[in-house]
Design a protein around this motif. Structure first.
Motif, short mmCIF file in Angstrom:
data_model
loop_
_atom_site.label_atom_id
_atom_site.label_comp_id
_atom_site.label_asym_id
_atom_site.label_seq_id
_atom_site.Cartn_x
_atom_site.Cartn_y
_atom_site.Cartn_z
N LEU A 74 0.84 -1.20 0.00
CA LEU A 74 0.00 0.00 0.00
C LEU A 74 0.87 1.25 0.00
CD1 LEU A 74 -2.87 -0.94 2.49
CD2 LEU A 74 -3.04 -0.63 0.03
N ILE A 88 -4.52 -6.98 -2.20
CA ILE A 88 -5.65 -6.61 -1.33
C ILE A 88 -6.66 -7.76 -1.30
CG2 ILE A 88 -7.70 -5.11 -1.19
CD1 ILE A 88 -5.91 -2.80 -2.13
N ASP A 135 -0.85 -4.39 -6.47
CA ASP A 135 -1.32 -4.02 -5.12
C ASP A 135 -2.77 -4.47 -4.91
OD1 ASP A 135 -1.57 -2.86 -2.64
OD2 ASP A 135 -1.86 -0.84 -3.40
N ILE A 136 -3.64 -4.23 -5.89
CA ILE A 136 -5.06 -4.60 -5.68
C ILE A 136 -5.24 -6.12 -5.66
CG2 ILE A 136 -6.09 -2.45 -6.52
CD1 ILE A 136 -6.65 -3.80 -9.17
N HIS A 189 0.10 -0.76 -9.44
CA HIS A 189 -1.12 -0.66 -8.62
C HIS A 189 -1.97 -1.93 -8.76
CE1 HIS A 189 -0.13 3.36 -7.66
NE2 HIS A 189 -0.29 3.82 -8.88
N PHE A 190 -1.94 -2.52 -9.95
CA PHE A 190 -2.69 -3.77 -10.15
C PHE A 190 -2.16 -4.86 -9.22
CE2 PHE A 190 -3.21 -7.93 -12.16
CZ PHE A 190 -4.59 -7.97 -12.23
#
Lengths: 205, 114
Positions: free
Chosen positions: A79, A195, A191-192, A188-189
């Motif tokens: 994050l 998540i 990262d998600i 960012h992908f």
């Protein structure tokens, strides 16, 4: 001045081979299409893990091996790296190349730290809990899912370090914004996906 | 320099703009708080299973869409980009639900015992 800038933009767009007939940057459209396909790839792996959840007939169970504090720390690392990535992109947009390179480097280091945590986690599973890829349904589905995610992070770290090197050699400036933005989309992908994995695999009992 | 910025904005894909650094920092703080809440929820005794699962999934979904919307700029981006991502995302969720249904693996619904 504004007219001149607008004319420069129109002229640039007219001669930019990366701008397609839709007026969109082909590289960015391609990256979004790739991320869409990667979504389905990880969807299949997560679905497989959930389908096999609780059906292992041997080996250690998830709650016996998971180290929630460690994976929470890893989640925080990713994050934080998403924030440093957008700060780098923002700095590049303002033509502050050295600052952008610094943020990209920090992003890469946070990603590397995540990968090292994962290596430690995998090593602990194998050496201390005797959980391997072929041990059980849990071992197979867990290692394949998180291993592919780790490979994605590793690829992202290498990509970011290449961008940092280009910036240090003076081969990256505000005109390369889209190149860095595409790398950011990929980051960012990653990262998600974590998540989703963090919640579905580690947190849900 | 102004031209460079204009070119960068023009070629970033047809979006109407990006969030500011202040917005990025605010989003990151919210993400950190939600992550802390997620982990803390695990250690609260007495929460019924379905409530725990639903609350974790909701918090995860909020984090997911905050990153996609603000950090990936999809909130500000062209509808084509949105369609390219949201379409496959819906298919991915459908794949997960379908595979779970095929293997009778839903965590929320009680399994039928024959």
């Amino acid at each position: 001045m504004a007219d001149h800038a607008a004319a420069a933009v129109v002229a640039h767009a007219a001669h930019d081979p990366n701008i397609g007939s839709t007026g969109l940057d082909n590289r960015k459209v391609g990256m979004w299409a790739f991320l869409g396909s990667d979504c389905m790839f990880f969807g299949s792996l997560i679905g497989t893990y959930l389908a096999y959840k609780g059906k292992s007939i041997s080996g250690p169970l998830p709650h016996q091996v998971f180290d929630i504090p460690l994976t929470s720390y890893s989640a925080a690392l990713l994050l934080a790296s998403s924030l440093t990535m957008v700060l780098g992109l923002s700095a590049l947009q303002e033509s502050r190349v050295k600052k952008a390179a610094m943020w990209l480097f920090v992003t890469a280091m946070l990603g590397l730290h995540f990968v090292l945590n994962q290596v430690y986690e995998f090593t602990t599973f194998v050496l201390h809990h005797d959980l391997k890829l072929s041990t059980s349904l849990f071992g197979s589905s867990f290692f394949v899912l998180t291993g592919f995610h780790g490979a994605h992070v590793t690829g992202g770290v290498i990509w970011l370090l290449i961008l940092v090197m280009l910036a240090m050699r003076g081969k990256l400036d505000a005109r390369d914004y889209t190149k860095v933005e595409i790398a950011g989309l990929y980051w960012h992908f990653v990262d998600i996906v974590w998540i989703a994995i963090f919640t579905v695999i580690y947190l849900i009992p | 320099m102004a031209d460079h910025q204009a070119v960068a904005v023009a070629t970033h894909g047809g979006g109407s703009g990006h969030a500011t650094v202040r917005t990025y920092v605010h989003v990151a703080i919210v993400l950190a708080i939600i992550t802390a809440l997620e982990v803390a929820t695990l250690y609260v005794p007495g929460i019924p299973g379905p409530v725990l699962v639903i609350s974790l999934l909701v918090m995860s979904a909020v984090k997911f869409f905050l990153v996609v919307g603000f950090f990936m700029h999809l909130k500000y981006d062209h509808p084509v980009m949105r369609a390219l991502f949201v379409g496959p995302l819906i298919i991915a969720i459908a794949i997960i639900l379908a595979v779970m249904a095929l293997f009778s693996a839903f965590v929320l619904l009680p399994r039928v015992v024959l």
